[in-house]
Write a protein that holds these residues in place. Sequence first.
Motif, PDB file in Angstrom:
ATOM      1  N   UNK A 189       0.808  -1.229   0.000  1.00  0.00           N
ATOM      2  CA  UNK A 189       0.000   0.000   0.000  1.00  0.00           C
ATOM      3  C   UNK A 189       0.837   1.272   0.000  1.00  0.00           C
ATOM      4  N   UNK A 190       2.104   1.164   0.343  1.00  0.00           N
ATOM      5  CA  UNK A 190       2.944   2.367   0.387  1.00  0.00           C
ATOM      6  C   UNK A 190       3.391   2.834  -0.994  1.00  0.00           C
ATOM      7  N   UNK A 191       3.192   2.008  -2.013  1.00  0.00           N
ATOM      8  CA  UNK A 191       3.618   2.365  -3.356  1.00  0.00           C
ATOM      9  C   UNK A 191       2.486   3.041  -4.116  1.00  0.00           C
ATOM     10  N   UNK A 192       2.782   4.094  -4.891  1.00  0.00           N
ATOM     11  CA  UNK A 192       1.731   4.738  -5.694  1.00  0.00           C
ATOM     12  C   UNK A 192       1.272   3.813  -6.820  1.00  0.00           C
ATOM     13  N   UNK A 193       0.085   4.099  -7.342  1.00  0.00           N
ATOM     14  CA  UNK A 193      -0.543   3.230  -8.328  1.00  0.00           C
ATOM     15  C   UNK A 193      -0.740   3.980  -9.641  1.00  0.00           C
ATOM     16  N   UNK A 194      -0.390   3.308 -10.741  1.00  0.00           N
ATOM     17  CA  UNK A 194      -0.677   3.826 -12.074  1.00  0.00           C
ATOM     18  C   UNK A 194      -1.419   2.741 -12.844  1.00  0.00           C
ATOM     19  N   UNK A 195      -2.103   3.143 -13.898  1.00  0.00           N
ATOM     20  CA  UNK A 195      -2.815   2.183 -14.736  1.00  0.00           C
ATOM     21  C   UNK A 195      -2.891   2.738 -16.145  1.00  0.00           C
ATOM     22  N   UNK A 196      -3.270   1.863 -17.066  1.00  0.00           N
ATOM     23  CA  UNK A 196      -3.405   2.274 -18.457  1.00  0.00           C
ATOM     24  C   UNK A 196      -2.292   1.725 -19.327  1.00  0.00           C
ATOM     25  N   UNK A 197      -2.591   1.589 -20.608  1.00  0.00           N
ATOM     26  CA  UNK A 197      -1.608   1.094 -21.568  1.00  0.00           C
ATOM     27  C   UNK A 197      -0.467   2.098 -21.715  1.00  0.00           C
ATOM     28  N   UNK A 198       0.753   1.576 -21.693  1.00  0.00           N
ATOM     29  CA  UNK A 198       1.923   2.430 -21.852  1.00  0.00           C
ATOM     30  C   UNK A 198       2.344   3.164 -20.614  1.00  0.00           C
TER      31      UNK A 198
END
Length: 312
Positions: A189-198
Amino acid sequence: MSVVIDHRPGKQTNPDPVKPRRDPAPSRLKYRLERMWLKPLYRRTLRVGLPAFLIAMVAGIWLSDEDRRAILKDGVTSVVTQIQSREEFQVHSMTIEGASPVVERAVQGMLPVDLPASSFDINLPALRIQVMQLDAVESIDLRVKPGGVLSAVVKERVPAILWRRTRGIEILDRGGHRVASVTSREVRPELPLISGDGADLVTEEALNLFDAAGPILPRVRGLVRRSERRWDLVLDHGQTIMLPAKGAVVALEAAIALDRAEDLLARDITTVDLRDPSRPVMRLGLDARNTIRDARSLPVLGPDGNPVDDKT
């Protein structure tokens, strides 16, 4: 010609025969040989080339026999084996440094070395390539140390961000390289989250955006990559900040400055559109729109966004 005269009566000696003088000039053959000897190429040919040719010719004649070649090969192999099997060339143990327990077990499994073994039988470059197949390993230094120790110094990739994709969630380092997979965000949970292609290709920019979002970071849920060219910063309460393709960090800092001055994000606003930084657009929430419509004596809107008839 000298004549010796014998004064005795009736006698006279014959003159001495003439002896030819020796010509000091060399013969034509000797002269040519001496001239040729002055040439460096001629001297090298006689001193080096001719002996080498004779040796090669003798060796070729000797090696032309198949049995002799086999005997020579067996002899060379035996000598090499005896040298490589000496105690000073034996590897008896292996040490792994700088790796976590999970990575250490994986590295041990990727180093199929049966010890003790000769250091000549251990292909360090091939082993290094094999270990580098582990996603969590950034680099490894393999070497045989004195005392017969195979040393492996591992540098692991540092987890920096989570990437949500269709096949699950991946842990990436700052450069976007895969480190491991997790089943859910709650694992890290301490890590930021990204999503999406590329999104994994621009992790450096994503981390800069998370750094710029420091004042509102507790409200940040993650970044979504749109069309592989720009980001949406997703906040809690259903709010989104749409960032431009270029200058996203500057645009986000401007939005945060506006929020600190006007308490922008505390209002009933669902979207802050900064795709055109010179013309920001804000989309109001349902309650805010209904408040405005009520002040204008207009029908209020329902959850679906359509006007609601009060009579019904």
